[in-house]
Scaffold this motif. Structure first.
Motif, mmCIF file in Angstrom:
data_model
loop_
_atom_site.group_PDB
_atom_site.id
_atom_site.type_symbol
_atom_site.label_atom_id
_atom_site.label_comp_id
_atom_site.label_asym_id
_atom_site.label_seq_id
_atom_site.Cartn_x
_atom_site.Cartn_y
_atom_site.Cartn_z
ATOM 1 N N ASN A 49 8.215 -12.795 6.492
ATOM 2 C CA ASN A 49 6.834 -11.974 6.018
ATOM 3 C C ASN A 49 8.170 -11.104 5.239
ATOM 4 O O ASN A 49 8.440 -9.815 5.430
ATOM 5 N N PHE A 50 7.990 -10.940 3.801
ATOM 6 C CA PHE A 50 8.824 -10.420 2.799
ATOM 7 C C PHE A 50 7.776 -10.319 1.692
ATOM 8 O O PHE A 50 7.657 -10.139 1.183
ATOM 9 N N PRO A 51 6.380 -9.290 2.336
ATOM 10 C CA PRO A 51 5.096 -8.631 1.233
ATOM 11 C C PRO A 51 4.963 -8.016 0.315
ATOM 12 O O PRO A 51 6.373 -6.776 0.406
ATOM 13 N N LEU A 52 4.879 -7.521 -0.688
ATOM 14 C CA LEU A 52 4.833 -6.250 -1.426
ATOM 15 C C LEU A 52 4.398 -5.380 -0.277
ATOM 16 O O LEU A 52 3.671 -5.904 0.224
ATOM 17 N N GLN A 53 4.331 -4.655 -0.798
ATOM 18 C CA GLN A 53 4.441 -2.507 -0.463
ATOM 19 C C GLN A 53 3.491 -2.137 -0.891
ATOM 20 O O GLN A 53 3.601 -1.173 -1.929
ATOM 21 N N LEU A 54 2.895 -1.768 0.092
ATOM 22 C CA LEU A 54 1.886 0.176 -0.465
ATOM 23 C C LEU A 54 3.219 1.549 -0.660
ATOM 24 O O LEU A 54 4.038 1.687 0.317
ATOM 25 N N VAL A 55 3.620 1.471 -2.090
ATOM 26 C CA VAL A 55 4.252 2.966 -2.272
ATOM 27 C C VAL A 55 3.750 4.270 -2.927
ATOM 28 O O VAL A 55 1.931 4.106 -3.760
ATOM 29 N N PRO A 56 4.259 5.005 -2.337
ATOM 30 C CA PRO A 56 3.131 6.524 -2.785
ATOM 31 C C PRO A 56 2.825 6.720 -4.524
ATOM 32 O O PRO A 56 3.631 6.138 -4.658
ATOM 33 N N TYR A 57 1.382 6.799 -4.802
ATOM 34 C CA TYR A 57 1.567 6.179 -6.439
ATOM 35 C C TYR A 57 1.315 8.320 -6.950
ATOM 36 O O TYR A 57 0.671 9.196 -5.719
#
Length: 417
Positions: free
Chosen positions: A283-291
């Motif tokens: 499972n290779f999801p899009l990731q939450l990165v610091p905005y």
């Protein structure tokens, strides 16, 4: 000009765009990008890490090109570029993987496919191109496509011109020869009602079978007689994909598993942690990165930055373009630095060949690629290569890696024992 999608039909409300450091915001409202759709839906529960199953070794190539089927594809030997994956040695720090992927993968009048293919070669990078199958099917032959729950020939994206089919075939050939992966974005890009989230596993299998067919039979479908076969066997090449709008992973996964696919990139998003398997598929999801300049996070895709910056308007205020470009670039680099100096979890960056807000998202990802791909310990690779590396590792080491917070850097000299 053929565009890669009809945004207005795909925008959905109530999905994850921004999230706090802990969890998605409850009751989110407003327009969300297709690739964020369904982020609040329950994902399949992770399965325990199984023992790795080694990929079967390719038989020794006899040096002869084998043309397949109607001449649309061919076997030209092992793909240049990717090297066999190796297991981490005691005391060794994991590589910092970065995957740049592209949804749709059409070479249209903007020539963004060729631009980024060349850029990758110049910066020691390989990428994943998620081809929409109907981009090899000219508009005049659209009736060949039979999408689930829709009329024959229907699609939520434009069918290409013959000229664009020719140009896309050339870019696919050159990309594969450079070591890039040709995955799938499936076909008609349906979202919302009667989209992938409403499809059964059998309907997904029909969509997949057609994705194979459009690549394996483009010569018959186009009538082109002066274009060389693609240099790969798509039955072997295709090992993963990303569903349009990140919808339908639950029913898609069993179809992928039955086909022996290695990974799926259709998750509606996750924290920046080491991947696990769902239904036996990575499972290779899009990731939450610091905005930047906030205490929130954004999914690691151009569309999500764009929606946060200018909403449903893809031609926002030009006076803000420079600031938005910097904010996007810094957001990706925030995610990179956090992992690079921390857990070394792979960073997955999703993209579209689009010129939203003056093309600033293309410039931002170009700057990131130039910045990170030649750094010490960094490997800018395809999803397929990440899957190869993950399968080569000790499952116990992977389980320990998954326990790390994104910014947590253990003592690597003792972590791998």
């Amino acid at each position: 000009m053929v565009r890669t999608g009809k945004r207005t039909a795909a925008l959905l409300a109530g999905s994850l765009v921004l999230a706090g450091a802990g969890a998605p915001e409850a009751g989110s409202t407003g327009n969300a990008p297709p690739e964020a759709a369904g982020a609040s839906a329950a994902a399949p529960a992770p399965l325990p890490l199984p023992l790795p199953v080694p990929r079967p070794a390719e038989p020794a190539w006899d040096g002869k090109v084998t043309v397949l089927g109607d001449g649309s594809t061919s076997y030209t030997g092992p793909q240049p570029g990717p090297q066999p994956a190796e297991r981490l040695k005691p005391g060794e720090k994991p590589p910092q993987f970065v995957v740049f992927s592209w949804d749709g993968a059409l070479e249209n009048d903007d020539h963004l496919f060729s631009r980024f293919r060349k850029l990758a070669e110049q910066n020691n990078a390989r990428m994943t191109f998620f081809l929409s199958g109907i981009y090899l099917l000219p508009a005049a032959k659209r009736g060949i496509y039979r999408p689930p729950q829709h009329a024959a020939g229907a699609a939520a994206i434009d069918f290409p011109t013959e000229a664009h089919v020719r140009e896309t075939l050339e870019q696919l050939r050159l990309a594969w020869q450079a070591g890039d992966e040709i995955g799938t974005h499936f076909n008609g890009h349906f979202c919302g009602a009667k989209g992938g989230g409403d499809w059964s596993t059998d309907e997904w299998r029909s969509e997949i079978d057609q994705a194979y067919s459009f690549v394996e039979n483009w010569r018959t479908n186009t009538g082109f007689k002066d274009v060389a076969p693609l240099p790969f066997d798509y039955r072997k090449e295709l090992v993963g994909g990303r569903a349009p709008c990140l919808e339908g992973q639950k029913t898609l996964l069993p179809a992928e598993q039955a086909l022996g696919w290695r990974y799926d990139a259709s998750s509606p998003g996750d924290f920046q942690v080491w991947p696990n398997k769902l239904n036996g598929v990575w499972n290779f999801p899009l990731q939450l990165v610091p905005y930047p300049q906030t205490d929130k996070q954004v999914l690691s895709m151009d569309f999500n930055f764009q929606v946060n910056q200018s909403g449903d308007n893809t031609k926002g205020n030009p006076a803000k373009y420079a600031a938005w470009e910097k904010q996007t670039r810094d957001g990706y680099l925030n995610g990179f630095e956090r992992a690079y100096n921390g857990s070394r979890a792979p960073l997955f960056i999703g993209n579209h060949f689009e010129t939203w807000n003056g093309g600033i998202y293309m410039k931002a990802v170009e700057d990131v690629m130039k910045d990170v791909c030649r750094r010490d310990g960094v490997r800018c690779v395809s999803f397929r290569e990440v899957a190869d590396w993950m399968d080569a590792q000790d499952p116990q080491v992977l389980a320990r890696l998954r326990q790390l917070d994104p910014a947590q850097a253990p003592d690597w000299s003792t972590f791998v024992r």
